[in-house]
Design an enzyme around this catalytic site. Structure first.
Site: not given
Ligand SMILES: NC(=O)C1=CN([C@@H]2O[C@H](COP(=O)(O)OP(=O)(O)OC[C@H]3O[C@@H](n4cnc5c(N)ncnc54)[C@H](O)[C@@H]3O)[C@@H](O)[C@H]2O)C=CC1
Ligand SMILES: O=C(CO)COP(=O)(O)O
Length: 320
Positions: A13, A16, A156, A207, A271-272, A298
């Protein structure tokens, strides 16, 4: 089509996870003959302004920490107990940072529905003494389920605002890919299906490393030509790496949303990139900047870079 309704659980949650909950929640409501309309979303519980995050999500229908300003559908039900969240779920959507996957799978072992299928939206790989492993393989081996993946040019916050984007579902089993497409596809989030799990997943994981490179050249104020060179060379290298380690990866996959499109979007908007640029400008470490700039979100690219470098070093292939 199974006679029982499918039940969906979102494991994660964050930024993304919350954005995709908006899409899945709406799709479940619109297809109530096939799906249980409640979307259970597992929340890693934490306190935000003195209240539990899961309570805030259920009361205000907003993830005020990870996706502020976006209303989530009321059928998205936050659940901090992982086993309660997955109880009875036949479609499991994994969307947590990749460093937490093994711990979560350990807790889920032997506890999921016998008909469950999974999909991973996680962009990362795992490296250990036994070598490189896909996140989808970790989930598949721990839980003994078929695992598809979904990756694409998908920042996201833009999807949460319903700006148009495409994505790629990679599957082994076409009917599972189609089942997942039903919960994700919408007019502003168009899903294509390809039968190439490793290709789609490696594009998504690798990527992020290219995006770190793009951020470094932004920090050095090198100009757009240099950045384009980093993107081109990075794209070629990720393709070479994917094909070296996974023989079945298809060339066409690199031209789907998960490939070239995600490299581009992450090198400009992710973010990266942002943190890598700040690293050059401030000299602070990635870990410090992640805490200072991302409010709990993260990074995945710095870990992936370290992991891929470990693999290449171990095989003596850093100069290939
Ligand atoms: N944010 C984006 O734009 C996108 C993210 N992704 C991928 O989706 C995946 C998840 O990313 P986001 O939803 O953006 O997460 P995020 O980076 O926004 O948030 C971190 C999440 O990790 C959780 N967390 C913290 N400590 C934890 C623990 N010990 N155990 C389990 N969860 C814990 C937090 O509660 C939070 O929900 C990543 O692999 C990311 O690369 C893919 C496409 C787009
Ligand atoms: O995977 C992503 C967009 O497709 C998000 O990338 P970042 O984790 O660098 O924000």
């Amino acid at each position: 089509m199974p006679s029982q309704k499918e039940r969906v659980c979102l494991i994660g949650s964050g930024n993304w996870g919350s954005a995709i909950s908006k899409i899945i929640g709406r799709n479940l409501s619109q297809h109530s003959s096939q799906f249980d309309t409640d979307l259970r979303m597992w929340v890693f519980e934490e306190e935000v302004n003195g209240k539990k995050l899961s309570h805030i999500i259920n009361d205000q229908h907003e993830n005020v920490k990870y996706l502020p300003g976006i209303k989530l559908p009321e059928n998205v039900k936050a659940e901090p107990d992982l086993l309660k969240a997955v109880d009875g779920a036949t479609l499991l959507v994994f969307v947590i940072p990749h460093q937490f996957v093994k711990g979560i799978c350990e807790q889920l072992k032997g506890r999921i529905h016998p008909n469950a299928r999974a999909i991973s939206l996680i962009k990362g790989v795992d490296v250990s003494n036994s070598g490189l492993k896909l996140v989808s393989s970790i989930i598949q081996e721990s839980l003994q389920v078929d695992v598809s993946v979904l990756m694409g040019a998908n920042i996201a916050s833009e999807i949460a605002e319903e700006q148009f984007s495409e994505t790629t579902i990679g599957c082994k089993n076409r009917s599972n890919g189609e089942a997942f497409k039903q919960i994700f596809n919408t007019h502003y989030f168009r899903c294509a299906i390809v039968e190439d799990v490793a290709g789609v997943e490696l594009c998504g994981a690798l990527k992020n490393i290219v995006a770190i490179g793009a951020g470094l050249v932004d920090g050095l104020r090198c100009g757009e030509n240099t950045k384009a060179a980093i993107i081109r060379i990075g794209f070629m290298e990720l393709r070479k790496f994917a094909k070296m380690y996974y023989g079945g990866v298809k060339d066409e996959t690199f031209f789907e949303s998960c490939g070239i499109a995600d490299v581009i979007t992450t090198c400009f908007g992710g973010r990266n990139r942002k943190v890598a640029e700040a690293h050059v400008r401030t000299g602070k470490t990635f870990d410090v900047l992640e805490k200072e700039m991302l409010n709990g979100q993260k990074l995945q690219g710095n870990l992936a870079a370290r992991e891929v470098n470990m693999i290449l070093k171990a095989k003596g292939e850093t100069d290939k």
